[in-house]
Design a protein around this motif. Structure first.
Motif, PDB file in Angstrom:
ATOM      1  N   ALA A  67       2.181   1.984  -3.593  1.00 54.37           N
ATOM      2  CA  ALA A  67       1.227   2.287  -4.334  1.00 54.37           C
ATOM      3  C   ALA A  67       1.258   4.147  -4.373  1.00 54.37           C
ATOM      4  O   ALA A  67       1.329   4.553  -5.385  1.00 54.37           O
ATOM      5  N   ALA A  68       1.240   4.396  -3.176  1.00 62.14           N
ATOM      6  CA  ALA A  68       1.443   5.927  -2.968  1.00 62.14           C
ATOM      7  C   ALA A  68       2.707   6.352  -3.550  1.00 62.14           C
ATOM      8  O   ALA A  68       2.709   7.508  -4.099  1.00 62.14           O
ATOM      9  N   ARG A  88       3.027   7.245  -7.056  1.00 64.95           N
ATOM     10  CA  ARG A  88       2.767   8.382  -7.536  1.00 64.95           C
ATOM     11  C   ARG A  88       3.104   9.609  -7.052  1.00 64.95           C
ATOM     12  O   ARG A  88       3.026  10.436  -7.838  1.00 64.95           O
ATOM     13  N   THR A 118       0.768  -1.203   0.171  1.00 66.24           N
ATOM     14  CA  THR A 118      -0.138   0.034   0.023  1.00 66.24           C
ATOM     15  C   THR A 118       1.008   1.180  -0.130  1.00 66.24           C
ATOM     16  O   THR A 118       0.511   2.074  -0.645  1.00 66.24           O
ATOM     17  N   ALA A 119       1.843   0.996   0.923  1.00 64.64           N
ATOM     18  CA  ALA A 119       2.749   2.334   0.635  1.00 64.64           C
ATOM     19  C   ALA A 119       3.510   2.731  -0.553  1.00 64.64           C
ATOM     20  O   ALA A 119       3.413   3.653  -1.098  1.00 64.64           O
TER      21      ALA A 119
END
Ligand SMILES: Cc1cc2nc3c(=O)[nH]c(=O)nc-3n(C[C@H](O)[C@H](O)[C@H](O)COP(=O)(O)O)c2cc1C
Ligand SMILES: Cc1cc2nc3c(=O)[nH]c(=O)nc-3n(C[C@H](O)[C@H](O)[C@H](O)COP(=O)(O)O)c2cc1C
Lengths: 438, 438
Positions: free
Chosen positions: B84-85, B88, B81-82
Motif C-alpha cells: 500500500a505504501a 503511493r 501493508t508494505a
C-alpha cells in the motif's frame, strides 16, 4: 480562571472517518466528494487536515458486510491498507484500525498491525471489536454470529495472544552484527499458546512494534464489553447522548479500570457530531441543509420500523407526534430509547428527528459557534464526562475543515488542546507509557 | 536479424524483493542496508529503482513463521501493508503480494487485495500459495500442515470464491446519483458460496477492483500445483536451473493451459540470480565477495545435512569431493539433485557451492557483462524457456541498481524490453486482458 494543573490536562481528539461523513445523506450534497471515495488521495487529504489540527489520531471503523449499497455504503477502502498509505502522507498523527477478533486469526492481526506500526514509525492503534451482524458471520464461514458471550471470550483470548506475539521479540533482539547474529535467537521466543479458541506457537515474524504494543482501543458497552475494556483497553470510544450519560459511563469505566488494578489513564472519548459556523443560525442552517437531503419516503419507512408506528403520514416540518413509553415497546430497546430521548430533550420536527438519527444517532450532537461548541466540550471535559472526543463530522471533508479551522483554535486559546505535537508516537499523543517487555 | 513480429514480443521482468537480497550473506556485507529493513522508505526506494528500469512489477514473498533469526530472517514488513505504501511512492509499476490460501479466509483475501487494487489504481497481483511449513500451520490453529492435496483442494475453492467476490459488484454498479442510488443494488449481488471449505455469502464490501481481477500469479511445481496453475494462473513464477529445465516446464505449462481451454498468454517467469559488471572478472569478483561472507562453519554444517556427508573437513577453495549418485541418497531429493547438478555443470569449489546454494539454489544464476547476461536471457526468451524473468538480485539495492543501469538498456537496445510504460495497470504491463464481468 484556569490553574496550572488545569492547563496541563489536555483533550484527546480523534477524527472518525466515514465515507462522505457521518450524516447518512452527506454523499447526496452537491459538493460531496462521493466520486472520490475510491481514491486513496481523498483519505490522505482527510488525514492531512486532521494533522493540521494537531489531532491525536484518525480512526477507521470496519465491518465485514456491505450494508445498504443503495443508500451510501460506508465501506470502500479496507482500513489496514488505507492506513499504510495515509501514514506515508502524514508525519505525526496516529491511525486506529478496527480489526475484528471474531474473523481474523491472532497471528494475522498481530502481524498486520505490527507491520503498520513499523511503517508509520509508531503511530498505530487497534480498535478491538467482536463484530455484530449475521451478514458478517456468513462471509467468514459461520451460519450466524456466534453468541455475544462467546465472542467476548474469544476476544479476550485473542487480545492476550496478540500481546504475546508482539512481545515474542525483545526490544533489543535485532543485532545486525555482520560477524554474528541478525537477531539474537535467545531474544526471539515462541509463545506456545493453546487455549479455548487458538493454537499459536509464535514467535511473530516481525520484530516488536515501535510502540511496544500498538495502542488498544475498545468501544464495548455491554457488561462483557466493559469488562474487556477494564482489563485491556488503553483508550475508549464511548457513546453518550448528553453529559449525564457520559458521566455515568465515564465513572463506571474508570472505576472498573481501578478495580482491575491498572493505573493507566485510559482516556475516554465519546463520539461527537458538530455543526459549526460563525453564528448559531448558520450552524443550524448547515444541519438543516443535510437533513433536507434525506430521501423522505425511505427514511419514514425506516422510522416506522424503528418505532413500530405508521410514520408515512407524519408531516415533515411539524413536531413529532407523541410515542408510546419505552415499557410498551417490543422491538430493540436501544434505538427506541434514543428516539424518545431526542424527542424529550430537543422537541424536534419529524425532519429534524430523521436528521438526528441519520447523523450520530445516540451520540451527542453540538450545533453552534466555535465558542458555544468549545464551551460544551470544555464542560464535558472538566466535569467527568470525557477525556476527549471522537469527532464524527456530519460531512467530510467540510465538517473536519470547519472543526480544525474554527473550534481547534478556540480550544487552543483555552489551553485545552495542544498547539504542536510534543511526541512522535500515538502513545505519546495519548499520554500512555510504552509497555515494557515482560 | 529480428523481424517485426520478434520485436513485438517483449520480456516481462519482475523484481523479487527479499530483505538485503537473495544471497543469504548479503546482510553481512559492510555496505548492506540491513539497519533499514524496518524502514518502509527502503522498500519504496527499491520499487522506485525497479520503476526507473520500467519493470513490470515488484514481488513480495511471504510466510507465516519466523525462520532462522540468527542468520538473517527474510520477513520484516508484511506485504499487503508494505505494498500500500510502496504503490503511493510509484506511479506505474505493479506489485504482487503473496497471500496464503491455507491461512486466510477468502473474504479477507478478496477484500485486502481489492483494496490494494483501488489504492494503486490497478497495479496489483496476487501470488496464490498454499504455504509449506508446520511452523506456519502452528501459528494458525493447526497442529501441523494439512496434507499437500488438501491444501490444493482448498486453494482451488479459495481462488474461485475470491474471484466470485470480486465479481459480486458489476463494473458499473456505482452510480453516485445524488437523487437516487449510491450503488445500484441490482448490480451488487451475493455469491452464496457453500463448499467443502468455505461458506461465504457475499457480496464483497468493496466495489469491483480496477483491473476486474487483480492478476493471479502461481508458482506450483507439483502435479497439483501445475493443475491449479493451468486452471487459473495468469502468470507464473518458475524455478529452472538451466535452459533445458526451463523448456521442459514451459512446454508442460503452456500445454496444460491449452488443454484447460484457456487462450490467455500466461507469461512464465523463471527466477534469475545475476551478478553483473563491466567485465566478467568483476562480475565474478562480486559473486566471490558475497560468497566469502557466508559463515563457514554454519554453512558446512547445513551442507552436511543436505548431503548426508561430513563436510566439516572439506577445504573451502578446493573442488567439491565426489558425492554418491541421487539413487543412493535417502534424504529430500529436490535439494540433493540441485547440488549434484551444480557440481556437474559448474565444477565449483566448496565455497562456490555454498554460495550457489545461498543465492538462488535451484534457480538459474548468470554471471557476466551486461551483454553476456542479455545474450543468455535472450536465448531463454527466444527458445521456449521463458516469457520473462523474476529477478532475484543477490544483494539489494545494489543488485537491482546494477541490473537496471546495465542490463535493462542492453535489452532495450535489442528491442526485448519496453523503453516506456505503455499502460497504467499490471494487466496492461503483462499483456493480459481485463476480465469481463461474467
Ligand atoms: C465509536 C464506535 C465505533 C465502533 N466501531 C465499530 C467497528 O468499526 N466495527 C464493529 O464491528 N463494531 C464497532 N463498534 C461497536 C462496538 O465495538 C461494540 O460492539 C458496541 O459498542 C456494542 O457493545 P458490546 O459489544 O459491548 O455489546 C463501535 C462502537 C463505537 C461506539
Ligand atoms: C519464485 C517463487 C516464489 C514463491 N513464493 C512463495 C511464498 O512467498 N510463500 C510460500 O508459501 N510459497 C512460495 N513459493 C512456493 C510455491 O508456492 C510452491 O509451493 C512451491 O513451488 C512447491 O510447489 P507445490 O506447491 O506445487 O508442491 C514460491 C515459489 C517460487 C518458485
Amino acid at each position: 480562571m484556569t490553574t496550572a494543573k488545569d492547563t496541563q490536562r489536555m483533550m484527546h481528539i480523534n477524527l472518525f472517518i466515514m465515507g462522505c461523513g457521518h450524516h447518512k445523506a452527506a454523499w447526496r450534497h452537491p459538493n460531496s466528494m462521493v466520486e472520490q471515495l475510491g481514491d486513496i488521495a481523498y483519505y490522505e487529504r482527510l488525514a492531512q487536515i486532521a494533522e493540521r489540527g494537531k489531532l491525536d489520531a484518525v480512526f477507521f471503523a470496519d465491518g465485514a458486510s456491505v450494508g445498504n449499497v443503495s443508500d451510501g455504503s460506508p465501506w470502500f477502502m479496507e482500513p489496514l491498507t488505507a492506513i499504510a498509505a495515509m501514514s506515508r502522507a502524514t508525519e505525526k498523527i496516529g491511525f486506529i484500525s478496527t480489526v475484528s477478533s471474531t474473523f481474523y486469526t491472532p497471528f494475522h492481526a498481530a502481524r498486520l498491525v505490527a507491520s503498520l506500526d513499523h511503517i508509520s514509525k509508531g503511530r498505530i492503534g487497534w480498535n478491538v471489536v467482536t463484530s455484530m451482524f449475521d451478514e458478517e458471520a456468513r462471509n467468514h464461514g459461520y451460519q450466524a454470529m456466534p453468541a455475544h458471550s462467546e465472542r467476548y471470550r474469544r476476544a479476550e483470548e485473542f487480545v492476550q495472544t496478540v500481546l504475546g506475539l508482539w512481545d515474542s521479540w525483545q526490544d533489543d533482539a535485532l543485532e545486525f552484527d555482520r560477524q554474528g547474529h541478525y537477531a539474537n535467537p535467545a531474544k526471539v521466543q515462541p509463545i506456545n499458546h493453546e487455549g479455548e479458541f487458538f493454537l499459536v506457537d509464535g514467535p511473530l515474524n516481525i520484530p516488536r512494534p515501535v510502540q511496544g504494543h500498538p495502542v488498544l482501543f475498545q468501544a464495548g458497552s455491554s457488561e462483557q464489553g466493559r469488562t474487556l475494556a477494564a482489563k485491556c483497553a488503553e483508550a475508549i470510544y464511548a457513546v453518550a447522548y448528553d453529559l449525564p450519560a457520559a458521566q455515568g459511563y465515564y465513572a463506571d469505566i474508570k472505576q472498573r479500570v481501578k478495580t482491575a488494578g491498572r493505573s493507566a489513564p485510559v482516556p475516554i472519548m465519546p463520539g461527537l457530531v458538530t455543526y459549526v459556523a460563525a453564528t448559531e443560525e448558520e450552524a443550524q442552517a448547515k444541519q438543516r441543509e443535510l437533513d433536507e437531503l434525506l430521501p423522505v419516503a425511505a427514511s419514514l419507512r425506516q422510522l416506522s420500523v424503528f418505532t413500530e408506528q405508521d410514520c408515512m403520514s407524519w408531516t415533515l416540518d411539524e413536531p413529532v407526534p407523541e410515542l408510546p413509553p419505552l415499557a410498551e415497546f417490543k422491538g430493540p430497546q436501544g434505538r427506541y430509547s434514543t428516539i424518545l430521548r431526542i424527542i424529550e430533550t430537543e422537541q424536534p420536527t419529524v425532519r429534524q428527528l430523521l436528521g438526528r438519527l441519520a447523523a450520530g444517532g445516540g451520540h451527542c450532537t453540538m450545533v453552534g459557534t466555535p465558542e458555544q461548541i468549545a464551551d460544551k466540550m470544555e464542560n464535558w471535559f472538566r466535569n467527568g464526562g470525557a477525556d476527549g472526543f471522537n469527532l464524527m463530522p456530519p460531512s467530510l471533508p467540510y465538517g473536519i475543515e470547519d472543526f480544525v479551522e474554527q473550534v481547534i483554535p478556540e480550544l487552543q486559546r483555552r489551553g485545552l488542546f495542544r498547539t504542536e505535537y510534543t511526541g512522535n508516537t500515538l502513545r505519546e499523543h495519548l499520554g500512555l507509557a510504552r509497555p515494557q517487555h515482560p
